[in-house]
Scaffold this motif. Structure first.
Motif, PDB file in Angstrom:
ATOM      1  N   THR A 269       0.824  -1.207   0.000  1.00  0.00           N
ATOM      2  CA  THR A 269       0.000   0.000   0.000  1.00  0.00           C
ATOM      3  C   THR A 269       0.861   1.260   0.000  1.00  0.00           C
ATOM      4  O   THR A 269       0.471   2.283  -0.556  1.00  0.00           O
TER       5      THR A 269
ATOM      6  N   SER B  71       0.568   3.746  -3.243  1.00  0.00           N
ATOM      7  CA  SER B  71       0.241   5.143  -2.937  1.00  0.00           C
ATOM      8  C   SER B  71       1.261   6.073  -3.568  1.00  0.00           C
ATOM      9  O   SER B  71       0.904   7.094  -4.178  1.00  0.00           O
TER      10      SER B  71
ATOM     11  N   LEU C 257      -6.107  -0.249  -1.457  1.00  0.00           N
ATOM     12  CA  LEU C 257      -5.186  -0.467  -0.341  1.00  0.00           C
ATOM     13  C   LEU C 257      -5.718  -1.637   0.479  1.00  0.00           C
ATOM     14  O   LEU C 257      -6.733  -1.513   1.163  1.00  0.00           O
TER      15      LEU C 257
ATOM     16  N   PRO D  12      -3.719  -1.885   4.797  1.00  0.00           N
ATOM     17  CA  PRO D  12      -2.686  -0.859   4.634  1.00  0.00           C
ATOM     18  C   PRO D  12      -1.832  -0.621   5.870  1.00  0.00           C
ATOM     19  O   PRO D  12      -2.281  -0.750   6.999  1.00  0.00           O
TER      20      PRO D  12
END
Length: 502
Positions: free
Chosen positions: A206, A210, A229, A232
């Motif tokens: 994650t 991101s 995600l 996460p």
């Protein structure tokens, strides 16, 4: 030496050198094997191909520095590939291969396990009727040193030093940079430039996806439709001090509920009802109490300790001895101590047995042993025998990529910036209630803090499941989580009927 003997020696030497070259334990820098398959997914009969291969990573001088192993699942006979979504999948670690979601979550073939996710013999694979291959093509990417992916020697035939490897690959930002370059090459090579694009990452993955959302957008001008995600981590959004301590309680409550360790009045309620009550207490009372530290009044301390014990399945005395702040290790060891069991870290439904019942933390994590038990034989057999990718390189489930540079982790902010700049970009958070490593309430907190303005709140969504870190291992949640992912992809595409503007 006679001429005949000399020729014989030369032939033997050439033969030995040839044999050594043919049997060197290396991976092809750029390779591709295509296999064809059929499956019934979400009630639809689907023909699809799987491309298993390696694709290089290059430095700024255009020299290959590593090669990444991938598996690319593509539905056959698609009329318009520009409308066909592409889901790019990463696991975490950061030294984990992309095996877990590949053969247990979104792929069309998954490993044989029981309905709750425990290993079974004989090992092997079975069809996954819930795969999202019906709505999106999928590529599973293995970062450097994981799976069959490997670092390459330089042009002089020398391997880079440990410091050079770390600078190139083993850190939050280095990882994002080289993977974005790799994805750019994959997109262009496979004619996916016009396709809607989604990233999915699990655990440390994650952090990866991101940051990739911003890097792909900023450095390669690829704008995504969605980021998912799964379980996460903090993605650079800090949860220290009282927040870190308080956020554990809803997870404690879920785990205690599962093991029937809560008081009767709570135990007889549905899990979701219990968690709503615990979450409200955590935010409104527990967190403020922890923030007071040593200056909390004795009466309030006693009251909070009683409530924490009530919701966690622990004794009030144990909570008091912990100064209201019960660590994960202490919880995993204490909850079922009287029954002689420890709890799993990544999935607290799993139980283990320690050498001694005394102590303040478990000797090992039983869930990880169970997972490796099932996944390792399955993935090795599947890649070689079903996907026909044959190599003597070891498939590394978990690789040593440490020390990992975790400095300058600003990936949560990078994801927010990517969303702000791209009105099409939506985010889905998926988490298991029994995950003690990246607990579900931390995941909610991260989602809440991702966009403090609240202006993108309608583009952020959360889904919880009655399982652990890999929520899809439980049969019921395999279906539910794939359905949620499928609906997320479809909903994100609906926005394309409108212009990308505020």
């Amino acid at each position: 030496m006679s001429l005949s003997k000399l020729l014989t020696v030369c032939v033997i030497a050439i033969s030995l050198n040839s044999t050594a070259a043919e049997h060197s334990r290396t991976i092809d820098i750029d390779s591709k094997v295509v296999s064809n398959h059929r499956a019934t997914i979400n009630g639809e009969r689907i023909n699809y191909s799987v491309t298993s291969g390696t694709q290089p990573v290059w430095n700024e001088e255009g020299e290959p520095t590593a090669t990444l192993y991938y598996n690319y699942y593509k539905k056959d006979k698609v009329d318009d590939i520009s409308k066909r979504p592409l889901l790019i999948s990463f696991n975490g670690g950061p030294g984990s291969a992309s095996v877990w979601m590949h053969i247990a979550y979104t792929g069309p073939r998954i490993l044989k396990i029981d309905d709750e996710g425990y290993p079974m013999q004989p090992y092997g694979m079975k069809d996954n009727p819930h795969s999202v291959l019906d709505v999106a093509d999928i590529v599973f990417v293995n970062p450097v040193k994981t799976g069959y992916s490997r670092i390459l020697p330089n042009k002089d035939g020398k391997m880079p030093s440990a410091d050079e490897q770390k600078a190139q690959f083993f850190g939050v930002n280095a990882d994002i940079k080289y993977l974005a370059d790799w994805i750019n090459t994959f997109i262009t090579r496979n004619n996916r430039s016009l396709s809607p694009k989604f990233l999915i990452g699990e655990s440390y993955g994650t952090v990866r996806v991101s940051g990739l959302a911003k890097e792909l957008q900023q450095a390669h001008w690829w704008f995504l439709n969605g980021v998912v995600l799964v379980s996460p981590t903090d993605i650079g959004i800090k949860r220290d001090g009282p927040v870190k301590a308080a956020n554990r309680l809803p997870y404690f409550a879920a785990t205690a509920w599962h093991h029937k360790a809560l008081p009767t009045q709570l135990q007889q309620k549905d899990l979701n009802e219990v968690l709503a009550e615990v979450e409200a207490f955590t935010i409104n009372q527990y967190l403020p109490a922890l923030a007071k530290g040593a200056f909390i009044s004795p009466s309030e301390q006693q009251e909070i300790a009683q409530r924490v014990a009530h919701y966690s399945g622990l004794s009030k005395a144990f909570v008091m001895r912990s100064n209201l702040d019960v660590s994960n290790n202490a919880f995993w060891k204490e909850l079922l101590r009287d029954k002689g069991y420890i709890l799993g870290r990544l999935d607290s439904r799993y139980l283990g047995i320690d050498k001694k019942e005394t102590g303040d933390k478990p000797d090992y994590y039983p869930e990880l042993s169970a997972w490796l038990h099932a996944f390792t034989p399955a993935i090795n057999h599947y890649l070689r025998e079903e996907l026909n990718y044959k190599t003597d390189i070891q498939y590394k489930m978990l690789a040593n990529v440490y020390p990992w540079d975790r400095s300058k982790n600003n990936t949560g902010e990078q994801l927010r910036e990517a969303m702000a700049e791209n009105p099409y970009l939506n985010v889905l958070v998926q988490a298991g209630y029994y995950d003690g490593a990246t607990n579900y309430f931390d995941a909610k907190y991260t989602m809440w803090q991702l966009d403090p303005s609240g202006k993108m709140r309608d583009r952020l969504s959360f889904k919880g499941y009655r399982s652990g870190h890999m929520m899809y291992l439980r049969k019921e949640d395999l279906k539910t989580s794939n359905d949620d992912l499928r609906e997320f992809i479809k909903a994100s595409l609906k926005s394309q009927t409108h212009s990308a503007k505020y």
